[in-house]
Design an enzyme around this catalytic site. Structure first.
Site, PDB file in Angstrom:
ATOM      1  N   CYS A 109      29.274  41.942  35.625  1.00  0.00           N
ATOM      2  CA  CYS A 109      30.249  40.916  36.024  1.00  0.00           C
ATOM      3  C   CYS A 109      29.564  39.558  35.975  1.00  0.00           C
ATOM      4  O   CYS A 109      28.420  39.426  36.422  1.00  0.00           O
ATOM      5  CB  CYS A 109      30.728  41.209  37.443  1.00  0.00           C
ATOM      6  SG  CYS A 109      31.933  40.021  38.061  1.00  0.00           S
ATOM      7  N   LEU A 110      30.281  38.557  35.468  1.00  0.00           N
ATOM      8  CA  LEU A 110      29.691  37.211  35.393  1.00  0.00           C
ATOM      9  C   LEU A 110      29.411  36.653  36.794  1.00  0.00           C
ATOM     10  O   LEU A 110      28.595  35.741  36.939  1.00  0.00           O
ATOM     11  CB  LEU A 110      30.617  36.263  34.623  1.00  0.00           C
ATOM     12  CG  LEU A 110      30.796  36.607  33.133  1.00  0.00           C
ATOM     13  CD1 LEU A 110      31.852  35.700  32.502  1.00  0.00           C
ATOM     14  CD2 LEU A 110      29.478  36.493  32.369  1.00  0.00           C
ATOM     15  N   GLY A 124      35.606  39.334  29.869  1.00  0.00           N
ATOM     16  CA  GLY A 124      36.764  39.142  30.741  1.00  0.00           C
ATOM     17  C   GLY A 124      36.424  38.139  31.830  1.00  0.00           C
ATOM     18  O   GLY A 124      35.247  37.961  32.172  1.00  0.00           O
ATOM     19  N   HIS A 160      38.917  45.972  35.808  1.00  0.00           N
ATOM     20  CA  HIS A 160      37.874  45.177  36.471  1.00  0.00           C
ATOM     21  C   HIS A 160      38.401  43.763  36.792  1.00  0.00           C
ATOM     22  O   HIS A 160      38.224  43.271  37.910  1.00  0.00           O
ATOM     23  CB  HIS A 160      36.644  45.113  35.551  1.00  0.00           C
ATOM     24  CG  HIS A 160      35.546  44.221  36.020  1.00  0.00           C
ATOM     25  ND1 HIS A 160      34.278  44.692  36.337  1.00  0.00           N
ATOM     26  CD2 HIS A 160      35.489  42.879  36.222  1.00  0.00           C
ATOM     27  CE1 HIS A 160      33.531  43.665  36.719  1.00  0.00           C
ATOM     28  NE2 HIS A 160      34.234  42.557  36.645  1.00  0.00           N
ATOM     29  N   GLU A 161      39.066  43.139  35.814  1.00  0.00           N
ATOM     30  CA  GLU A 161      39.567  41.771  36.044  1.00  0.00           C
ATOM     31  C   GLU A 161      40.687  41.763  37.079  1.00  0.00           C
ATOM     32  O   GLU A 161      40.766  40.846  37.905  1.00  0.00           O
ATOM     33  CB  GLU A 161      40.052  41.133  34.736  1.00  0.00           C
ATOM     34  CG  GLU A 161      39.016  41.024  33.625  1.00  0.00           C
ATOM     35  CD  GLU A 161      37.665  40.522  34.096  1.00  0.00           C
ATOM     36  OE1 GLU A 161      37.609  39.684  35.009  1.00  0.00           O
ATOM     37  OE2 GLU A 161      36.650  40.995  33.547  1.00  0.00           O
ATOM     38  N   HIS A 211      39.484  41.622  40.573  1.00  0.00           N
ATOM     39  CA  HIS A 211      39.111  40.280  41.053  1.00  0.00           C
ATOM     40  C   HIS A 211      40.297  39.588  41.743  1.00  0.00           C
ATOM     41  O   HIS A 211      40.108  38.793  42.648  1.00  0.00           O
ATOM     42  CB  HIS A 211      38.655  39.395  39.891  1.00  0.00           C
ATOM     43  CG  HIS A 211      37.222  39.601  39.488  1.00  0.00           C
ATOM     44  ND1 HIS A 211      36.165  39.303  40.318  1.00  0.00           N
ATOM     45  CD2 HIS A 211      36.671  40.036  38.324  1.00  0.00           C
ATOM     46  CE1 HIS A 211      35.022  39.565  39.683  1.00  0.00           C
ATOM     47  NE2 HIS A 211      35.300  40.016  38.480  1.00  0.00           N
ATOM     48  N   GLN A 269      37.196  33.760  39.871  1.00  0.00           N
ATOM     49  CA  GLN A 269      35.782  33.549  39.509  1.00  0.00           C
ATOM     50  C   GLN A 269      35.473  32.091  39.167  1.00  0.00           C
ATOM     51  O   GLN A 269      34.307  31.708  39.122  1.00  0.00           O
ATOM     52  CB  GLN A 269      35.396  34.424  38.311  1.00  0.00           C
ATOM     53  CG  GLN A 269      35.386  35.906  38.617  1.00  0.00           C
ATOM     54  CD  GLN A 269      34.969  36.699  37.401  1.00  0.00           C
ATOM     55  OE1 GLN A 269      35.796  37.004  36.555  1.00  0.00           O
ATOM     56  NE2 GLN A 269      33.684  36.991  37.274  1.00  0.00           N
TER      57      GLN A 269
HETATM   58 NI    NI Z   1      33.871  40.523  37.005  1.00  0.00          NI
END
Ligand code: NI
Length: 173
Positions: free
Chosen positions: A94-95, A46, A136-137, A140, A51
């Site tokens: 998370c990235l 995701g 989660h997304e 953000h 991000q």
């Molecule tokens: Ni994330």
């Protein structure tokens, strides 16, 4: 298509609530496609527009396993219209917090209303990995990272580890 640089915490752009998309037009579709390409290249499931430094309410997801056909989801202005009362604890990464993982408590299932890549209103019932990922997304888009669901002690531990890892690396642009 283009690979976009992914921001790593701490970065103020990750903490800024994103703005709603007026219309899913060609520009937003391009952003969605670029985000998907960026996510696949980073081996993520995701990615949210903040991000990649874009303050828009856009997320992309693909929770298909390696042995399954890709199943990309492109969402603008996602909203949770229903959440289960039951919650579950699941490990998240998370990235934007590379190599950091922690267990987060979230509703087991949610229903999400969103605009798809053709500007059509859709609803998605999501549980298991997809349910966790979409929540989660969407976090953000509010400027919330998974570490913000943890105790201050745990959050600071993870952020300190990230800073340490970053000092050991050459500066990235
Ligand atoms: Ni994330």
């Amino acid at each position: 298509m283009a690979i976009l640089p992914i921001l790593v915490a701490p970065d103020p752009r990750l903490k800024t609530p994103a703005k709603a998309v007026e219309n899913v037009d060609a520009e937003i579709r391009q952003l969605m496609d670029d985000m998907l390409e960026t996510m696949y290249q980073a081996n993520g499931i995701g990615l949210a527009a903040p991000q990649v430094g874009v303050s828009k309410r856009v997320i992309v997801i693909d929770v298909a396993r390696d042995d399954e056909e890709p199943n990309p989801l492109r969402m603008a202005n996602p909203e949770i219209v229903w959440a289960s009362e039951t919650e579950q604890l699941h490990e998240e990464g998370c990235l934007s917090l590379p190599e950091q993982f922690a267990e987060v408590m979230r509703p087991t299932a949610v229903r999400v209303r969103y605009l798809d890549h053709e500007n059509e209103i859709r609803e998605l019932d999501a549980d298991e990995m997809l349910g966790i990922c979409v929540q989660h997304e969407m976090d953000h888009l509010e400027g919330t990272l998974f570490v913000d669901h943890l105790s201050t002690l745990k959050r600071n531990m993870i952020l300190r580890k990230l800073q340490k890892a970053r000092r050991g690396q050459p500066a990235t642009v």
